[in-house]
Design a protein around this motif. Structure first.
Motif, short mmCIF file in Angstrom:
data_model
loop_
_atom_site.label_atom_id
_atom_site.label_comp_id
_atom_site.label_asym_id
_atom_site.label_seq_id
_atom_site.Cartn_x
_atom_site.Cartn_y
_atom_site.Cartn_z
N ALA A 360 0.65 -1.11 0.48
CA ALA A 360 0.36 -0.18 -0.22
C ALA A 360 0.74 1.66 -0.46
O ALA A 360 2.00 1.07 0.64
N VAL A 361 0.67 1.71 -0.97
CA VAL A 361 1.19 3.51 -1.19
C VAL A 361 0.49 4.34 -0.75
O VAL A 361 -0.97 4.71 -1.43
N LYS A 362 1.21 5.48 -0.49
CA LYS A 362 0.50 7.10 -0.88
C LYS A 362 1.43 8.30 -1.36
O LYS A 362 2.68 8.23 -0.94
N LEU A 363 0.51 8.30 -2.68
CA LEU A 363 1.11 10.14 -3.29
C LEU A 363 1.04 10.92 -2.66
O LEU A 363 0.54 11.00 -1.44
N SER A 364 1.69 11.91 -2.56
CA SER A 364 1.83 13.43 -1.91
C SER A 364 1.67 14.35 -3.38
O SER A 364 2.29 14.24 -4.38
N ASP A 365 1.10 15.82 -3.48
CA ASP A 365 1.15 16.58 -3.82
C ASP A 365 2.67 17.42 -3.50
O ASP A 365 2.62 18.37 -4.46
N VAL A 366 3.24 16.48 -2.45
CA VAL A 366 3.86 17.45 -2.82
C VAL A 366 5.61 16.58 -2.50
O VAL A 366 5.83 15.51 -2.78
N ALA A 367 6.59 17.01 -3.61
CA ALA A 367 7.68 16.16 -4.43
C ALA A 367 8.65 15.49 -3.06
O ALA A 367 8.30 16.18 -2.51
N GLY A 368 8.34 14.19 -2.94
CA GLY A 368 9.78 13.69 -1.80
C GLY A 368 9.07 13.15 -0.89
O GLY A 368 9.24 13.11 0.29
N LYS A 369 7.66 13.64 -1.26
CA LYS A 369 7.11 12.68 0.37
C LYS A 369 5.72 12.22 0.20
O LYS A 369 4.45 11.68 0.92
#
Length: 387
Positions: A360-369
């Protein structure tokens, strides 16, 4: 004993718990602690934390808490409320180890049970750290009163969202009392169910990132947002209608947010990235779908302070209804550096008997997070065309 009340937890953990029980009762998962700030924990921390976790086995829903939930949480069916009355934490679901100053916390078990651990464990880690390092809070009420009056002066509707990284239970208690007494109609409630009961206010919250993370891992990243929202509607029939947007980036969310869902959900929540850009995207989306943006709500909840709230309010004024979920800035602005810590879903199975876990992964609108296994993150980015 740091955790003394069963409902000393965020509402959204209970709301997603019910959704899990109804739709995915056999799901089996793992969570892991991430120390984003690189804090070094004092010697003996893991042992003390294990003692705190063991004591949580004695927590149970009181009759006062049960009655409050029945009165305020109209979206919970009576079967679920009775289930909460009989629920007991199982400390064996939590494994805590320490290597020097590095702390490891892993949670494993049926998802419908383990979902409740995240917020209490983070609160324990934060308060125990400050206890063991001898930190003392300063100007608790004074700062909270100043902030409460400032937010009221801006006419900013807001709620307190600070349980997971609070300085302590006592500090959060004093802060909420000051906010309620000094913001009038603009203080809308708190994410913490116990404090909502104590101060006779509204428990605030809807859905967490892990809801979409599970759907992405099991059903695919292209369908994660759509399926997650449709499943939520299947459980709540339109109640708890603020959609979380950034699990797989806001752009991906709005690309999949259907007209039906946009009309049904009361609004959307911002939790990463630039809030002004997010507001413009949301308003443009509603306008393009012939929906009056002023009939919808934007909830902002990412690292807010007075300056950020003021900037956002001025940007969206008259264009859409805005409200703010403010966390650490309220519950841990007392002279000590707040910990930058999270607990995230890492592995899932649709059924415990399944041979292998899915990442399970979560992306972000902030690069590197982005959060999770790097190979799986890369796969999700490629799948969603976000490389």
């Amino acid at each position: 004993m740091i955790l003394k009340h069963f409902t000393d937890n965020d509402l959204y953990k209970f709301s997603v718990m019910l959704a899990i029980q109804k739709l995915y009762p056999w799901a089996y998962v793992k969570y892991a602690f991430t120390n984003r700030g690189g804090t070094q924990f004092p010697e003996g921390f893991a042992e003390r934390m294990r003692e705190e976790v063991a004591s949580m086995a004695n927590l149970k829903l009181t009759q006062e808490e049960k009655q409050f939930i029945k009165n305020k949480c109209y979206f919970f069916d009576p079967v679920f409320v009775d289930f909460l009355e009989g629920f007991r934490y199982k400390p064996e679901e939590v494994t805590i180890t320490q290597n020097g100053g590095d702390l490891s916390v892993v949670i494993e078990g049926y998802w419908y049970r383990t979902v409740l651990w995240e917020v209490p464990l983070l609160a324990i880690i934060s308060e125990l750290y400050f206890r063991m390092t001898g930190a003392e809070p300063h100007d608790v009420e004074e700062k909270a009163i100043t902030k409460a009056k400032a937010l009221a002066g801006m006419k900013a509707d807001y709620s307190e969202f600070g349980t997971r990284r609070r300085f302590s239970f006592d500090v959060e208690d004093k802060v909420i009392a000051a906010l309620q007494a000094n913001s009038g109609e603009y203080f809308k409630g708190t994410s913490n169910v116990y404090f909502a009961m104590k101060y006779n206010t509204i428990p605030i919250g809807t859905m967490p990132h892990e809801w979409f993370m599970f759907h992405g891992a099991v059903f695919g990243y292209r369908s994660a947002n759509i399926r997650g929202l449709e499943s939520w509607v299947d459980v709540y029939d339109g109640s708890l209608g603020i959609a979380l947007t950034d699990t797989y980036t806001t752009d991906s969310f709005f690309n999949s947010f259907s007209l039906k869902q946009a009309k049904l959900f009361d609004g959307v929540r911002h939790d990463s990235g630039d809030p002004l850009t997010f507001a413009d995207k949301a308003i443009k989306f509603y306008e393009q779908n012939r929906i009056d943006p002023t009939s919808k709500t934007l909830v902002f909840s990412d690292s807010l302070n007075l300056e950020a709230v003021k900037e956002i309010k001025e940007h969206v004024a008259g264009r859409i209804h805005d409200t703010y979920g403010i966390g650490t800035f309220l519950s841990n602005d007392v002279g000590a550096k707040a910990l930058n810590i999270v607990i995230k879903l890492t592995d899932v199975k649709l059924h415990k008997k399944d041979a292998n876990f899915l990442q399970a992964v979560k992306l972000s609108d902030v690069a590197g997070k982005h959060t999770g296994d790097q190979k799986e993150i890369d796969l999700s980015l490629r799948t969603l065309g976000l490389e």
